[in-house]
Design a protein around this motif. Structure first.
Motif: not given
Length: 368
Positions: A217-219, A239-242, A247-248
């Protein structure tokens, strides 16, 4: 319409002036893709004997073997041979959007001279896989057109400035849709626009085979020892990754490599596959092409935005016919992570995005 093709070509020059043959690089890439030199020779239509002659010449030039025979495995790439393969794939992944844009511009210039009365359909979009399938079909049609590859913000801004007729951008399905729509809102509200649905695609994390760094996951991108390769600012993927990192509650400064960017999904996949990064964020197709593991995150809809008056143009109607046709849809459905359902469907902004829908009227207060 005439098709222009431009391919990247690179070489290594030895101290004596001898050069690494492109045919040899192609053979090494073939060994990586097909698993053996014999299969690579068959795919490249090169004799097995001549292939070994090229390899020996490459060994001499580089001062180390590029391919060795292994008992029970046939011929396998050495670490040096593997580096040459990934150099070739990275070069192609990085330069293809630039060269394809230039090729499209040259096609358009030739068309202007050979058919000066024909209107040109100008399309600005990112260098994506469904977009490439569309370009391939348009080249086989009689629609004079020009593709220019750029980020999503640049594309919709170009449409707003009347520099193109169609602009490509993606919007995630679900919780992040309102934020992304708001991001594009300044351009979406400038005129009476309509959306042409192209495809649905999966975005997610690309990691090395077997996911040795356990990135799920991104974290996890902020963990010590994890190297990341990013997409450029202005792209829909960035943009979606940002939004995912917000959120994380992960600060981008904590991610090693966050400011290092590539301009296509294929380029970030090649970066990870070459071992220069541990993870990237992008669509599934190049992850599978580069034999990476893919952890899906979000699905998104890819659209072409246009002025509603453009829908009356013959070339736009032909484009809609292509999108709705079985050949284009089969090509897109064959891409890992892509679905072509609803391709060619025309939508209003309020119909596509709930945040554009008129607010429901509140109930009138009862008089006491």
């Amino acid at each position: 319409m005439h098709k222009v093709t431009i391919h990247p070509q690179w070489s290594i020059i030895g101290p004596d002036g001898s050069a690494l043959a492109q045919r040899l690089v192609d053979l090494l890439v073939g060994v990586h893709e097909h698993g053996s030199l014999l299969a690579a020779c068959q795919a490249a239509n090169v004799s097995y004997r001549h292939a070994w002659q090229l390899i020996r010449q490459g060994d001499q030039l580089m001062g180390a073997p590029l391919l060795v025979k292994s008992r029970g495995k046939g011929s396998v790439l050495t670490p040096l041979g593997g580096k040459l393969v990934w150099a070739d794939r990275r070069i192609r992944a990085r330069l293809s959007p630039v060269l394809d844009s230039l090729a499209s511009e040259l096609e358009a210039e030739i068309e202007k001279v050979s058919s000066p009365s024909a209107p040109l359909l100008r399309i600005h979009a990112n260098h994506g896989f469904a977009v490439e399938a569309l370009r391939s079909r348009l080249l086989g049609s009689r629609v004079p057109h020009e593709f220019r590859y750029c980020g999503s913000v640049e594309a919709v801004a170009a449409l707003n400035n009347q520099v193109c007729e169609l602009a490509g951008f993606a919007v995630p399905i679900g919780e992040f849709e309102p934020a992304v729509v708001d991001h594009y809102r300044p351009w979406l509200t400038a005129r009476a626009y309509r959306l042409i649905h192209v495809a649905v695609r999966s975005q997610g994390l690309m990691v090395a085979p077997g996911n040795p760094k356990k990135i799920y996951e991104p974290r996890d991108l902020a963990r010590p020892g994890v190297r990341f390769i990013n997409r450029q600012p202005g792209s829909g993927t960035r943009l979606l990754l940002d939004l995912l990192l917000q959120q994380a509650k992960v600060a981008p400064a904590r991610i090693s490599g966050f400011e290092q960017c590539e301009y296509t999904h294929a380029a970030v996949a090649a970066f990870v596959a070459s071992g220069m990064a541990d993870a990237a964020y992008g669509v599934e197709t190049p992850a599978r092409q580069f034999k990476l593991d893919f952890i899906p995150s979000h699905r998104e809809r890819y659209f072409l935005l246009c002025d509603e008056r453009s829908l009356e143009r013959d070339d736009v109607q032909e484009l809609l016919t292509i999108l709705r046709g079985p050949v284009f849809q089969a090509a897109v459905d064959g891409l890992p992570g892509y679905q072509a359902a609803d391709a060619g469907r025309v939508l209003g902004l309020a119909e596509a995005f709930q945040s554009f829908a008129p607010a429901p009227r509140g109930r009138a207060r009862a008089k006491g």
